[in-house]
Design a protein around this motif. Structure first.
Motif, PDB file in Angstrom:
ATOM      1  N   UNK A  25       0.842  -1.182   0.000  1.00 12.14           N
ATOM      2  CA  UNK A  25       0.000   0.000   0.000  1.00 12.14           C
ATOM      3  C   UNK A  25       0.878   1.234   0.000  1.00 12.14           C
ATOM      4  N   UNK A  26       0.347   2.320  -0.534  1.00 11.19           N
ATOM      5  CA  UNK A  26       1.090   3.572  -0.573  1.00 11.19           C
ATOM      6  C   UNK A  26       1.470   3.968   0.848  1.00 11.19           C
ATOM      7  N   UNK A  27       2.737   4.237   1.057  1.00 12.09           N
ATOM      8  CA  UNK A  27       3.235   4.610   2.370  1.00 12.09           C
ATOM      9  C   UNK A  27       3.960   3.489   3.092  1.00 12.09           C
ATOM     10  N   UNK A  28       3.921   2.264   2.557  1.00 12.22           N
ATOM     11  CA  UNK A  28       4.619   1.149   3.199  1.00 12.22           C
ATOM     12  C   UNK A  28       6.137   1.336   3.194  1.00 12.22           C
ATOM     13  N   UNK A  29       6.654   2.136   2.269  1.00 14.97           N
ATOM     14  CA  UNK A  29       8.097   2.314   2.151  1.00 14.97           C
ATOM     15  C   UNK A  29       8.539   3.732   2.487  1.00 14.97           C
ATOM     16  N   UNK A  30       7.780   4.389   3.309  1.00 12.64           N
ATOM     17  CA  UNK A  30       8.176   5.696   3.802  1.00 12.64           C
ATOM     18  C   UNK A  30       7.238   6.807   3.386  1.00 12.64           C
ATOM     19  N   UNK A  31       7.097   7.767   4.306  1.00 11.31           N
ATOM     20  CA  UNK A  31       6.246   8.940   4.065  1.00 11.31           C
ATOM     21  C   UNK A  31       7.046  10.183   4.415  1.00 11.31           C
ATOM     22  N   UNK A  32       7.055  11.134   3.489  1.00 16.06           N
ATOM     23  CA  UNK A  32       7.804  12.375   3.682  1.00 16.06           C
ATOM     24  C   UNK A  32       6.840  13.552   3.576  1.00 16.06           C
ATOM     25  N   UNK A  33       6.937  14.456   4.530  1.00 19.13           N
ATOM     26  CA  UNK A  33       6.173  15.698   4.492  1.00 19.13           C
ATOM     27  C   UNK A  33       7.139  16.836   4.184  1.00 19.13           C
ATOM     28  N   UNK A  34       6.843  17.602   3.145  1.00 24.38           N
ATOM     29  CA  UNK A  34       7.655  18.756   2.770  1.00 24.38           C
ATOM     30  C   UNK A  34       6.830  20.003   3.067  1.00 24.38           C
ATOM     31  N   UNK A  35       7.347  20.857   3.952  1.00 30.77           N
ATOM     32  CA  UNK A  35       6.671  22.105   4.314  1.00 30.77           C
ATOM     33  C   UNK A  35       7.452  23.248   3.686  1.00 30.77           C
ATOM     34  N   UNK A  36       6.816  23.951   2.753  1.00 30.21           N
ATOM     35  CA  UNK A  36       7.531  25.040   2.100  1.00 30.21           C
ATOM     36  C   UNK A  36       6.704  25.697   1.030  1.00 30.21           C
ATOM     37  N   UNK A  37       7.349  26.631   0.355  1.00 32.00           N
ATOM     38  CA  UNK A  37       6.720  27.324  -0.745  1.00 32.00           C
ATOM     39  C   UNK A  37       6.112  28.649  -0.340  1.00 32.00           C
ATOM     40  N   UNK A  38       5.980  29.502  -1.316  1.00 24.12           N
ATOM     41  CA  UNK A  38       5.321  30.796  -1.159  1.00 24.12           C
ATOM     42  C   UNK A  38       4.935  31.258  -2.560  1.00 24.12           C
ATOM     43  N   UNK A  39       4.296  32.401  -2.649  1.00 16.63           N
ATOM     44  CA  UNK A  39       3.880  32.878  -3.970  1.00 16.63           C
ATOM     45  C   UNK A  39       5.081  33.149  -4.864  1.00 16.63           C
ATOM     46  N   UNK A  40       6.204  33.515  -4.284  1.00  9.77           N
ATOM     47  CA  UNK A  40       7.406  33.822  -5.070  1.00  9.77           C
ATOM     48  C   UNK A  40       8.258  32.601  -5.373  1.00  9.77           C
ATOM     49  N   UNK A  41       8.227  31.591  -4.507  1.00 12.19           N
ATOM     50  CA  UNK A  41       9.163  30.479  -4.629  1.00 12.19           C
ATOM     51  C   UNK A  41       8.464  29.116  -4.663  1.00 12.19           C
ATOM     52  N   UNK A  42       7.528  28.930  -5.542  1.00 13.15           N
ATOM     53  CA  UNK A  42       6.819  27.653  -5.601  1.00 13.15           C
ATOM     54  C   UNK A  42       7.692  26.541  -6.181  1.00 13.15           C
ATOM     55  N   UNK A  43       8.648  26.877  -7.027  1.00  8.98           N
ATOM     56  CA  UNK A  43       9.508  25.864  -7.635  1.00  8.98           C
ATOM     57  C   UNK A  43      10.463  25.213  -6.651  1.00  8.98           C
ATOM     58  N   UNK A  44      10.792  25.897  -5.570  1.00  8.30           N
ATOM     59  CA  UNK A  44      11.735  25.350  -4.595  1.00  8.30           C
ATOM     60  C   UNK A  44      11.195  24.078  -3.949  1.00  8.30           C
ATOM     61  N   UNK A  45       9.914  24.053  -3.672  1.00  9.44           N
ATOM     62  CA  UNK A  45       9.308  22.870  -3.054  1.00  9.44           C
ATOM     63  C   UNK A  45       9.299  21.714  -4.047  1.00  9.44           C
ATOM     64  N   UNK A  46       8.957  22.002  -5.281  1.00  4.85           N
ATOM     65  CA  UNK A  46       8.964  20.959  -6.311  1.00  4.85           C
ATOM     66  C   UNK A  46      10.363  20.370  -6.453  1.00  4.85           C
ATOM     67  N   UNK A  47      11.374  21.222  -6.520  1.00  7.04           N
ATOM     68  CA  UNK A  47      12.746  20.734  -6.640  1.00  7.04           C
ATOM     69  C   UNK A  47      13.159  19.910  -5.429  1.00  7.04           C
TER      70      UNK A  47
END
Length: 157
Positions: free
Chosen positions: A43-65
């Motif tokens: 099942x999805x999540x059996x091999x790890x779950x990562x939460x990424x907290x970030x982003x803003x109106x100016x820097x949305x690409x940073x979270x994607x990267x």
């Protein structure tokens, strides 16, 4: 003008003595990686779950990267969730349809969002904070990291 002197012949270099490198074997990989049996249903999540907290109106690409460059999905983690302000959330959804995006209804993260994010973070193995947040979120980052480390002392941040 003086004539150039002929170049001196250099002695050939001796080969460097190198220690033998040990190749990575299948046994080494089995010890390091959680083995995935193709006959078993995962099942999805059996091999790890990562939460990424970030982003803003100016820097949305940073979270994607961060989700891609950190190679969370390539390294075997099968559940990546991004918590991001609404302005950046739409861009992240468009760039990465395989990532779950949770919108925080505000322009940027503020200390008032910490209780919600701490409650959300308990469901993840690792939390990544800071990509593309901007300067106005410094009080949030400081308070969040302090409270997260107190609440989850053994989880990586």
């Amino acid at each position: 003008m003086k004539p150039m002197k002929p170049m001196k012949q250099m002695k050939p270099m001796k080969p460097l003595k190198r220690k033998r490198l040990n190749p990575v074997t299948r046994k080494d990989l089995i010890k390091l990686l959680k083995w995935r049996n193709p006959q078993r249903n995962y099942h999805k999540g059996d091999f790890g779950r990562v939460l990424v907290i970030g982003g803003s109106s100016e820097y949305s690409g940073a979270v994607y990267l961060a989700t891609q460059a950190v190679a969370t999905l390539r390294a075997g983690v099968d559940w990546v969730t991004v918590a991001s302000p609404t302005s950046a959330a739409y861009a992240i959804k468009a760039l990465a349809p395989d990532i779950v995006v949770t919108e925080i209804k505000d322009d940027f993260f503020k200390p008032q969002h910490i209780p919600l994010l701490l409650k959300f973070a308990q469901h993840f193995d690792v939390v990544l904070v800071g990509m593309g947040l901007g300067k106005e979120t410094q009080p949030f980052v400081k308070a969040f990291t302090e409270k997260y480390c107190k609440k989850f002392p053994k989880k990586p941040l």
